[in-house]
Design a protein around this motif. Sequence first.
Motif, PDB file in Angstrom:
ATOM      1  N   GLU A 232     -12.972   8.706   0.800  1.00 20.26           N
ATOM      2  CA  GLU A 232     -12.498   9.290  -0.156  1.00 20.26           C
ATOM      3  C   GLU A 232     -14.250   9.020  -0.799  1.00 20.26           C
ATOM      4  O   GLU A 232     -15.246   9.058  -1.831  1.00 20.26           O
ATOM      5  CB  GLU A 232     -12.251   8.635  -1.234  1.00 20.26           C
ATOM      6  CG  GLU A 232     -10.436   8.706  -0.525  1.00 20.26           C
ATOM      7  CD  GLU A 232      -9.374   8.672  -1.538  1.00 20.26           C
ATOM      8  OE1 GLU A 232      -9.462   7.614  -2.197  1.00 20.26           O
ATOM      9  OE2 GLU A 232      -8.217   9.122  -1.339  1.00 20.26           O
TER      10      GLU A 232
ATOM     11  N   SER B 276       0.739  -1.195  -0.570  1.00 22.41           N
ATOM     12  CA  SER B 276      -0.028   0.060   0.305  1.00 22.41           C
ATOM     13  C   SER B 276       0.883   1.363   0.058  1.00 22.41           C
ATOM     14  O   SER B 276       1.826   1.281   0.478  1.00 22.41           O
ATOM     15  CB  SER B 276      -1.433   0.086   1.317  1.00 22.41           C
ATOM     16  OG  SER B 276      -1.853   1.164   1.455  1.00 22.41           O
TER      17      SER B 276
ATOM     18  N   VAL C 249      -9.455   6.123   7.450  1.00 28.61           N
ATOM     19  CA  VAL C 249      -9.251   7.229   7.771  1.00 28.61           C
ATOM     20  C   VAL C 249      -8.306   7.477   5.829  1.00 28.61           C
ATOM     21  O   VAL C 249      -9.132   8.471   4.743  1.00 28.61           O
ATOM     22  CB  VAL C 249      -8.043   7.824   8.282  1.00 28.61           C
ATOM     23  CG1 VAL C 249      -7.739   8.939   8.185  1.00 28.61           C
ATOM     24  CG2 VAL C 249      -8.352   7.855   9.341  1.00 28.61           C
ATOM     25  N   GLN C 250      -7.744   7.190   5.499  1.00 30.53           N
ATOM     26  CA  GLN C 250      -7.310   7.046   3.921  1.00 30.53           C
ATOM     27  C   GLN C 250      -7.246   6.720   2.689  1.00 30.53           C
ATOM     28  O   GLN C 250      -8.318   7.298   1.519  1.00 30.53           O
ATOM     29  CB  GLN C 250      -6.080   6.025   4.084  1.00 30.53           C
ATOM     30  CG  GLN C 250      -4.692   6.822   4.792  1.00 30.53           C
ATOM     31  CD  GLN C 250      -4.130   7.942   4.750  1.00 30.53           C
ATOM     32  OE1 GLN C 250      -4.351   8.934   4.303  1.00 30.53           O
ATOM     33  NE2 GLN C 250      -2.979   8.600   6.268  1.00 30.53           N
ATOM     34  N   ARG C 251      -9.178   5.633   3.091  1.00 27.93           N
ATOM     35  CA  ARG C 251      -9.562   5.320   1.734  1.00 27.93           C
ATOM     36  C   ARG C 251     -11.070   5.856   1.653  1.00 27.93           C
ATOM     37  O   ARG C 251     -11.616   5.809   1.109  1.00 27.93           O
ATOM     38  CB  ARG C 251      -8.808   3.605   1.618  1.00 27.93           C
ATOM     39  CG  ARG C 251      -7.405   3.445   1.978  1.00 27.93           C
ATOM     40  CD  ARG C 251      -7.345   2.280   1.020  1.00 27.93           C
ATOM     41  NE  ARG C 251      -7.647   1.806  -0.656  1.00 27.93           N
ATOM     42  CZ  ARG C 251      -8.148   0.686  -1.282  1.00 27.93           C
ATOM     43  NH1 ARG C 251      -7.718  -0.231  -0.703  1.00 27.93           N
ATOM     44  NH2 ARG C 251      -8.839   0.998  -2.439  1.00 27.93           N
TER      45      ARG C 251
ATOM     46  N   TYR D 257       0.164   3.823   1.663  1.00 31.72           N
ATOM     47  CA  TYR D 257       0.130   4.203   3.398  1.00 31.72           C
ATOM     48  C   TYR D 257       0.893   3.095   3.771  1.00 31.72           C
ATOM     49  O   TYR D 257       0.248   2.116   3.966  1.00 31.72           O
ATOM     50  CB  TYR D 257      -1.413   4.439   3.514  1.00 31.72           C
ATOM     51  CG  TYR D 257      -1.692   5.053   2.472  1.00 31.72           C
ATOM     52  CD1 TYR D 257      -1.953   7.171   2.547  1.00 31.72           C
ATOM     53  CD2 TYR D 257      -3.330   4.756   1.808  1.00 31.72           C
ATOM     54  CE1 TYR D 257      -3.087   7.776   1.298  1.00 31.72           C
ATOM     55  CE2 TYR D 257      -3.861   4.976   0.614  1.00 31.72           C
ATOM     56  CZ  TYR D 257      -3.497   6.815   0.840  1.00 31.72           C
ATOM     57  OH  TYR D 257      -4.395   7.893  -0.783  1.00 31.72           O
TER      58      TYR D 257
ATOM     59  N   GLU E 198      -6.878   2.761   9.290  1.00 30.98           N
ATOM     60  CA  GLU E 198      -5.922   3.769   9.343  1.00 30.98           C
ATOM     61  C   GLU E 198      -6.948   3.433   7.430  1.00 30.98           C
ATOM     62  O   GLU E 198      -6.381   4.258   6.822  1.00 30.98           O
ATOM     63  CB  GLU E 198      -4.362   2.872   8.494  1.00 30.98           C
ATOM     64  CG  GLU E 198      -3.333   3.766   8.118  1.00 30.98           C
ATOM     65  CD  GLU E 198      -3.333   4.990   8.797  1.00 30.98           C
ATOM     66  OE1 GLU E 198      -1.915   5.934   7.202  1.00 30.98           O
ATOM     67  OE2 GLU E 198      -3.138   5.535   9.558  1.00 30.98           O
ATOM     68  N   THR E 199      -7.367   2.237   6.502  1.00 30.11           N
ATOM     69  CA  THR E 199      -7.772   2.339   5.590  1.00 30.11           C
ATOM     70  C   THR E 199      -9.028   3.240   5.683  1.00 30.11           C
ATOM     71  O   THR E 199      -9.842   3.779   4.351  1.00 30.11           O
ATOM     72  CB  THR E 199      -8.522   0.227   5.303  1.00 30.11           C
ATOM     73  OG1 THR E 199      -7.625  -0.143   5.554  1.00 30.11           O
ATOM     74  CG2 THR E 199      -9.368   0.577   4.255  1.00 30.11           C
TER      75      THR E 199
END
Length: 588
Positions: free
Chosen positions: A376, A270, A371-373, A272, A368-369
């Motif tokens: 969106e 990833s 927040v980052q993905r 990230y 983390e998934t």
Amino acid sequence: MRYLTRILLVPILLVPILWVWPQRGITVKFSSNRNWLRPAVVRVERRINLDFMTAASASLPQQEFSVEWSGWLRTDRDGQYAFNLRSDDGSTLELDGHIVVDAGGVAFPTTRAATIAMIRGLHQIRLRFVQTDGAYEFYAYWTPPGEAELAAFPTEQLFVQQQPAVIVFLTRHVSLLWALCWFALALVIAARIAKSAREIASTGRRRFARRLTLALASTIVALLVAEGIVRLAHYVREDRRPLEVQLRGARAQAPLSMQSLRLGEIVQPSRYAGIVYELKPNVRGRFMGQPLLINSQGLRDYEYTRRKEPRTFRIVGVGDSSLFGWGVPIEDSGLKVLERRLNEEFRARKFEVVNFAVPGYNTAMESETFVQRCLEYAPDLVLLNFNTNDYDVPEFMRRPNELATLRRSYLFDLAYSVYEGVMAVKREPLGLFDFRHRTIAQRQAARLDEDPALPDEYRYMVGAKGVVRALERLAAAARERAIPFVVFDVKPQPGFDPQYVRDELRDGQRELLERESRRLGFYFLNTYPYFMNYLKQHPDASSRPVFAVSAVDGHPNTLAHSINAQALFDYLVANQLLPSDKPSKDDH
């Protein structure tokens, strides 16, 4: 007797060779036609399956082909042997020139089985598989006498070439022979010590000490050599490359290939650091016996645009292999069942339930998934699935075994595993929802971040502290955007199961999850009562396999996914978490 000690060292060093010689495995021939003619690939494989196509799929056709496995199968006792084939399209199994299982001429997934009497010894075996068009699969199993479950043919009992009866006998009893050699060496050493004790008066203590020292030194050298051989075997077998190198080295999948895939072949590094790895976009094939399609965004789901359409209520799910749908078709996974149910019941709105789950993820990686993905996709609601193995990282993210350590004897570990096999030491039976290899021991969970096998960059993820830290990160991101969060789990509790016994190991982890979820303002759902209600309504159901993919794989099956979906639907309705006919906050 002086030389007998040295003589015994020879079989002690040579007998372990019988674990790898004669060559184990089976010869596989791949033909680019349906008649097993003019094979394009001939090689030796350790297992009877189609995984060998994984490494050569770029050059092998995926339709109109045939495969043949041939070799010799060692049976270790007389009795009734059951054989099972599952294939799409056709397949056959022959033993000693006679067809035992015939699933030929079938153009859809089917399972055929047969039971025959066999005597101990070496038997010629041949399996054939043919593929015409469409999807394909092939699995071969057997059940020896005294066993209850289907199992793959073990590599140690498959031989590439026919062997003399004496070699077959030795390979069958190699563990016992090795143990007898060590026992004989111990007797010889003891006899030498006893003899030396009688000679002390005439030869003196110095000579006795010299002989004793020599005997002990010989034993220590033999043990050290054996330890070195076992460690060398570990070194050869383990992939000791850095994780990112392993992931980048995985084969890129052909868009239309339908071969069986391993986990390492469907993931990639990833971008990230906190997510570590993610699903590889546009992969197609078969995974854990089911068709696999990963969309262009790296999700095991249908295609969804990041921008929501008007009057769309979007739910995202984060979790690990259970929510991912390990071992079940995509349309039967819990989130897809929930999506269909919501769209059937609330036609004034369009509901999208997007699956961000990835096998092996822990709570920190899921956080983390999100927040980052997930953000969106402008979600209106988030579902987080928890399993008790979320306290740890996947095994492949841990450091390889430390071969230079003096704190562990690999030889002793091997000897004890042989003892377990010889003495038929039984392991803990599989539970209803959790299995030992998927759960962290309680004594490890509290200080898991101190495990020396854990890379430093992942220490913040693990243990109770890692779970709490991840939940707090989720809560902060959800609170900032006013997104409701539902955490759901399967937590046994008294009052539903008359045989319930508190499990400090698992229940403690789930209680921490529930306590922290409520503290942080999450909604919390325990789906366990739904499963127990099902068992009460179906008293003839066997509780262990009824909710699991198989008797040896505890991941939820199609039934368990549908029960989870029903529980989530009821909970969302009861807590008024679904929209009325007013627009959602992100409608445009």
